[in-house]
Every structure is written in C-alpha cells, then in structure tokens.
Design a protein around this motif. Structure first.
Motif, short mmCIF file in Angstrom:
data_model
loop_
_atom_site.label_atom_id
_atom_site.label_comp_id
_atom_site.label_asym_id
_atom_site.label_seq_id
_atom_site.Cartn_x
_atom_site.Cartn_y
_atom_site.Cartn_z
N UNK A 240 -13.23 2.99 -5.97
CA UNK A 240 -13.11 1.53 -5.99
C UNK A 240 -13.01 1.15 -4.37
N UNK A 241 -13.29 -0.23 -3.89
CA UNK A 241 -13.30 -0.54 -2.62
C UNK A 241 -12.09 -0.22 -1.85
N UNK A 242 -10.75 -0.14 -2.36
CA UNK A 242 -9.47 -0.05 -1.88
C UNK A 242 -8.85 1.35 -2.06
N UNK A 243 -9.69 2.27 -2.39
CA UNK A 243 -9.63 3.79 -2.48
C UNK A 243 -8.76 4.32 -1.51
N UNK A 244 -9.20 3.93 -0.17
CA UNK A 244 -8.63 4.44 1.02
C UNK A 244 -7.21 3.76 1.35
N UNK B 72 -3.35 -4.03 -7.97
CA UNK B 72 -4.79 -3.82 -8.31
C UNK B 72 -5.19 -2.44 -8.49
N UNK B 73 -6.59 -2.21 -8.15
CA UNK B 73 -6.95 -1.04 -8.43
C UNK B 73 -7.42 0.00 -7.43
N UNK B 74 -6.67 1.13 -7.14
CA UNK B 74 -7.07 2.13 -5.88
C UNK B 74 -7.66 3.25 -6.18
N UNK B 75 -8.12 3.35 -7.61
CA UNK B 75 -8.66 4.67 -8.10
C UNK B 75 -9.94 5.18 -7.24
N UNK B 76 -10.30 6.19 -7.33
CA UNK B 76 -11.43 6.79 -6.75
C UNK B 76 -12.65 6.07 -6.98
N UNK C 156 0.78 -1.36 0.19
CA UNK C 156 0.23 -0.27 0.06
C UNK C 156 0.59 1.20 -0.05
N UNK C 157 2.28 1.23 -0.11
CA UNK C 157 3.02 2.38 -0.01
C UNK C 157 3.94 2.18 -1.02
N UNK D 216 -4.82 3.90 -0.76
CA UNK D 216 -3.78 4.44 -1.85
C UNK D 216 -3.09 5.44 -1.01
N UNK D 217 -1.64 4.92 -0.83
CA UNK D 217 -0.83 5.75 -0.21
C UNK D 217 0.54 6.18 -1.03
N UNK D 218 0.67 5.80 -2.11
CA UNK D 218 1.73 5.93 -3.14
C UNK D 218 1.45 7.61 -3.59
N UNK D 219 0.40 7.66 -4.71
CA UNK D 219 0.18 9.04 -5.07
C UNK D 219 0.12 10.31 -4.02
N UNK D 220 -0.92 9.65 -2.95
CA UNK D 220 -1.21 10.60 -1.94
C UNK D 220 0.08 11.11 -1.04
#
Length: 203
Positions: A132-136, A126-130, A87-88, A138-142
């Motif tokens: 999606x179930x795993x959006x929260x 996977x997908x962490x796009x706005x 996640x990072x 996403x700690x790479x772009x953020x």
C-alpha cells in the motif's frame, strides 16, 4: 489455572476497534478457561507515569516497576490493544513498556517471560499493509515485534483490523466494504486465536 494479562490503550472507551476485538478475545478466553484469571490494565483510563531518573536508577527496586514486571512474569499469555496513533503506538502503551522493561531483571536470554505468547490487536484508521502507499509509515507492528521479541524473547502474533475510519470519513466511503471485511476477519481471528491459545496452554 492460566492467567491472561490484558492491556488496552485506546483513548476512547466506546467505539474503539481495538477494545472491541480484545474484548472478544477475552470473552472466548474466559469460556475456555472458566477458572482462569484475567489481569486487566486500562492504560488510557489509568495511565502510568513516564519513566524518570529515579525509577531508572531503582530498576526492579522501584515499587511500580516491580509490580508491573511481576504481572508480566506471572502471565501465561498477554493481550495488548494497540491502536495506531500518528503512525505509532499510544504514549500510554509506550509508558508501560518503558516501566516494565528492566535491564538486568527481565531482559535477555534468561528473561522470565521468554516464550510467552503475546497477541497484539493493532488497529488502524487506514491501510499500511505491504504494497500500500503508506506501507513505510507502519510503526506499530514493526516496533512492537522488535521490542517485545528483542527484549523479552516472547512470541508475538498480530490481529490487524484496518480502515477503521472508513465509516466516519466521507473521503473513505468507497473503502467501507473492505473495512467491514477487515473488522469481521479481526473478530474471527480473535476468537480462533483465543481458542487455539487456550488449548495450547491446557495441553
């Protein structure tokens, strides 16, 4: 003569989405800047040491930190391959950030790298796009957007190939068409962004 600082951090040298896409970016960059320079660091093959008390105390007087800061300051543009691990970002990329961020030397409003364009290839299995179930998760772009703009005042742009594990995970087989589309778009983005950046710097 423009200089590109290129960092890769994917663990595997082959079959890496982030490495393949940064390579496509660099290929286009070289075509546009045949006389330019690419400064390359493979943070997985040649990892930097973690920051310690001696290096923190020395700041810009530390030889390694001074060299890394000079590479960053001397770049007209920066390209970072940042695959998502747990996640990072990879720990090797975090080590580079810790070493190169030197408060009192290159951080803040007077940073010598303020305004430098930084392109990040943020690949993920996977997908962490706005939406999606795993959006929260996403700690790479953020994280990279916040730390790079907050510390250096650079301009950050992302290329995001998603679902890179679809071909190797049977449970993700139905997502293969989406994965292939995302990969193709990432290569297109890499080429177009490299051309646009080259034209901008040549203007």
């Amino acid at each position: 003569m423009a200089t590109l600082l290129h960092l890769d951090s994917a663990v595997f040298p082959q079959d890496s989405a982030s490495r393949a896409i940064t390579a496509a970016f660099v290929e286009t960059w070289r075509e546009q800047h045949p006389g330019g320079q690419v400064v390359y660091r493979d943070l997985a093959a040649d990892p930097l040491p973690h920051l310690d008390a001696t290096a923190v105390s020395a700041g810009a007087d530390d030889a390694l930190r001074s060299k890394l800061a000079a590479e960053l300051a001397g770049a007209d543009a920066v390209l970072i391959g940042a695959p998502m691990y747990n996640f990072s970002i990879p720990s090797t990329l975090k080590a580079w950030l810790d070493q190169v961020i030197i408060v009192g030397h290159n951080v803040g409003a007077d940073s010598p790298v303020t305004g430098t364009p930084v392109t990040v290839v943020a690949s993920r299995g996977g997908s962490y796009a706005p939406g999606t179930p795993r959006e929260e998760f996403e700690f790479v772009q953020n994280y990279l957007e916040k730390v790079l703009t907050g510390m250096f005042g650079v301009e950050v742009d992302f290329i995001v190939p998603e679902l890179t594990l679809a071909h190797s995970k049977p449970e993700m087989a139905e997502l293969i068409p989406l994965a292939d589309a995302s990969r193709a778009q990432a290569f297109t983005d890499a080429t177009e962004k490299a051309k646009a950046l080259a034209a901008r710097l040549a203007a």
